[in-house]
Every structure is written in structure tokens, then in C-alpha cells.
Design a protein around this motif. Structure first.
Motif, PDB file in Angstrom:
ATOM      1  N   SER A  21     174.400  20.863  33.582  1.00 26.46           N
ATOM      2  CA  SER A  21     173.156  21.638  33.661  1.00 26.46           C
ATOM      3  C   SER A  21     172.185  21.040  34.669  1.00 26.46           C
ATOM      4  CB  SER A  21     172.479  21.716  32.289  1.00 26.46           C
ATOM      5  OG  SER A  21     173.302  22.368  31.368  1.00 26.46           O
ATOM      6  N   THR A  54     165.392  33.624  26.747  1.00 32.01           N
ATOM      7  CA  THR A  54     166.191  34.807  26.420  1.00 32.01           C
ATOM      8  C   THR A  54     167.668  34.439  26.329  1.00 32.01           C
ATOM      9  OG1 THR A  54     164.583  36.259  27.474  1.00 32.01           O
ATOM     10  CG2 THR A  54     166.807  37.139  27.168  1.00 32.01           C
ATOM     11  N   PHE A  55     168.171  33.689  27.309  1.00 32.70           N
ATOM     12  CA  PHE A  55     169.574  33.280  27.274  1.00 32.70           C
ATOM     13  C   PHE A  55     169.852  32.363  26.087  1.00 32.70           C
ATOM     14  CE2 PHE A  55     169.740  34.736  31.696  1.00 32.70           C
ATOM     15  CZ  PHE A  55     170.923  35.458  31.639  1.00 32.70           C
ATOM     16  N   LEU A  56     168.906  31.509  25.748  1.00 34.26           N
ATOM     17  CA  LEU A  56     169.072  30.637  24.592  1.00 34.26           C
ATOM     18  C   LEU A  56     169.164  31.465  23.309  1.00 34.26           C
ATOM     19  CD1 LEU A  56     169.206  27.806  23.410  1.00 34.26           C
ATOM     20  CD2 LEU A  56     166.710  27.800  23.374  1.00 34.26           C
ATOM     21  N   ILE A  58     170.153  34.570  23.079  1.00 31.69           N
ATOM     22  CA  ILE A  58     171.448  35.261  23.101  1.00 31.69           C
ATOM     23  C   ILE A  58     172.529  34.325  22.575  1.00 31.69           C
ATOM     24  CG2 ILE A  58     173.239  36.207  24.627  1.00 31.69           C
ATOM     25  CD1 ILE A  58     170.883  37.296  26.373  1.00 31.69           C
ATOM     26  N   TRP A  59     172.519  33.073  23.036  1.00 22.14           N
ATOM     27  CA  TRP A  59     173.497  32.086  22.580  1.00 22.14           C
ATOM     28  C   TRP A  59     173.390  31.871  21.068  1.00 22.14           C
ATOM     29  CZ3 TRP A  59     172.343  27.094  20.659  1.00 22.14           C
ATOM     30  CH2 TRP A  59     173.459  26.292  20.419  1.00 22.14           C
ATOM     31  N   MET A  60     172.154  31.784  20.572  1.00 22.71           N
ATOM     32  CA  MET A  60     171.946  31.537  19.147  1.00 22.71           C
ATOM     33  C   MET A  60     172.372  32.727  18.289  1.00 22.71           C
ATOM     34  SD  MET A  60     168.315  29.443  19.286  1.00 22.71           S
ATOM     35  CE  MET A  60     167.794  30.147  17.763  1.00 22.71           C
ATOM     36  N   ALA A  62     174.725  34.990  19.146  1.00 24.15           N
ATOM     37  CA  ALA A  62     176.121  35.375  19.409  1.00 24.15           C
ATOM     38  C   ALA A  62     177.019  35.295  18.178  1.00 24.15           C
ATOM     39  CB  ALA A  62     176.696  34.548  20.561  1.00 24.15           C
ATOM     40  N   LYS A  66     180.367  37.998  15.823  1.00 25.79           N
ATOM     41  CA  LYS A  66     181.701  37.597  15.391  1.00 25.79           C
ATOM     42  C   LYS A  66     181.992  38.069  13.978  1.00 25.79           C
ATOM     43  CE  LYS A  66     182.268  33.498  18.224  1.00 25.79           C
ATOM     44  NZ  LYS A  66     182.457  32.042  18.211  1.00 25.79           N
ATOM     45  N   VAL A 130     166.593  21.208  25.164  1.00 29.39           N
ATOM     46  CA  VAL A 130     166.570  22.506  24.499  1.00 29.39           C
ATOM     47  C   VAL A 130     165.835  22.372  23.167  1.00 29.39           C
ATOM     48  CG1 VAL A 130     168.009  24.364  23.597  1.00 29.39           C
ATOM     49  CG2 VAL A 130     168.766  23.091  25.576  1.00 29.39           C
TER      50      VAL A 130
END
Length: 153
Positions: A21, A54-56, A58-60, A62, A66, A130
Motif C-alpha cells: 500500500s 467508501t472502498f473500506l 465496501i470491503w467491510m 463484502a 457471501k 486504517v
């Protein structure tokens, strides 16, 4: 010129420490610094924190996709001590982070110190810049403390 040297040093250190990163970020900012007159920096400062959040998020979120259905989530799992501590830690982390954002907006002179500390933590100590992961660390610490206290009795 000093900023470019710092970026090169960060790039090299992050390569050595295998921090993908920071390596990517240092490289991209270095390239932008070579071809831009500062307009990109203004754009990055204005928009990238929200984009990163926003991406964080989305990751959380996701793991929710499932699940085959919402019914497969065991609500009893949310009622054990570990989950309750996790919920509290999550709340505390976002509250602390929101205070931090407000503080930085009002006290921009602290930004260089925070950046230096973050870079040292990420580069040399294996840290991750993060905020929500702070909540996991808090949970881990609280659970270790609880286990320690109850094992003594």
C-alpha cells in the motif's frame, strides 16, 4: 525537492518492508509530483479520503454478499460477550476517528507529526493506517484483559 527525496526514501523503505500500500501510494504521488503543478494534490486532498472510506466500507460489507440469505446470520452470535465488545469497540473507533477528522481540520499544524508517526508505524512497525481496524485491536486488547482477569481468580 525535499518532498521528492522523502517520497523516494518512503518508496524504497516500503519496498524493503514489503508494504504494498505504501509502495504504491509513494510511487503514484512521486509520479504526480513530477508531472503536475499542484492541482492534482488539491483534488486528492479534497476527494480521496471519502473515496478511501467508501472502498473500506465496501470491503467491510463484502461478507454480507457471501451469505445465501439474511436468515443464515445467527442472531445469538451477536449476543455473546465477544460480539458485544466488538460492537462497543466499533462505536468507539468511529467516534474517536470522527473527532480526529474534526481536530485535523481545525489544527492542521498537527498533520506533519501525524503523517510522520503513521509512516514510521506503517514502514517500520508493520502497522496499517486504517481506522476500523483499530476497533479490532481494541476488541483484542479488551478480550485479553478479561481473560487475564478471570484466569487470575
Amino acid at each position: 525537492m525535499l518532498s521528492k527525496i522523502i517520497l523516494i526514501v518512503l518508496f524504497i523503505l516500503s519496498l524493503i518492508n514489503k508494504n504494498k500500500s505504501l509502495t504504491g501510494a509513494a510511487f503514484i504521488i512521486f509520479i504526480i509530483s513530477l508531472i503536475d503543478n499542484g492541482k492534482s494534490a488539491d483534488f486528492i486532498e479534497k476527494h480521496f479520503m471519502n473515496l478511501g472510506m467508501t472502498f473500506l466500507m465496501i470491503w467491510m460489507l463484502a461478507p454480507l454478499i457471501k451469505q445465501t440469505s439474511i436468515e443464515t446470520i445467527d442472531l445469538n452470535q451477536l449476543l455473546n460477550a465477544r460480539s458485544i465488545i466488538s460492537i462497543i469497540a466499533g462505536i468507539l473507533a468511529v467516534l474517536v476517528a470522527s473527532k480526529g477528522v474534526t481536530f485535523l481540520k481545525l489544527n492542521s499544524d498537527t498533520m506533519p507529526g501525524i503523517l510522520i508517526g503513521s509512516i514510521i508505524g506503517v514502514t517500520f512497525l508493520g502497522g496499517v493506517p486504517v481506522g476500523p481496524l483499530i476497533a479490532s485491536g481494541i476488541v483484542c486488547g479488551v478480550l485479553k484483559l478479561i481473560n487475564y482477569i478471570f484466569e487470575l481468580k
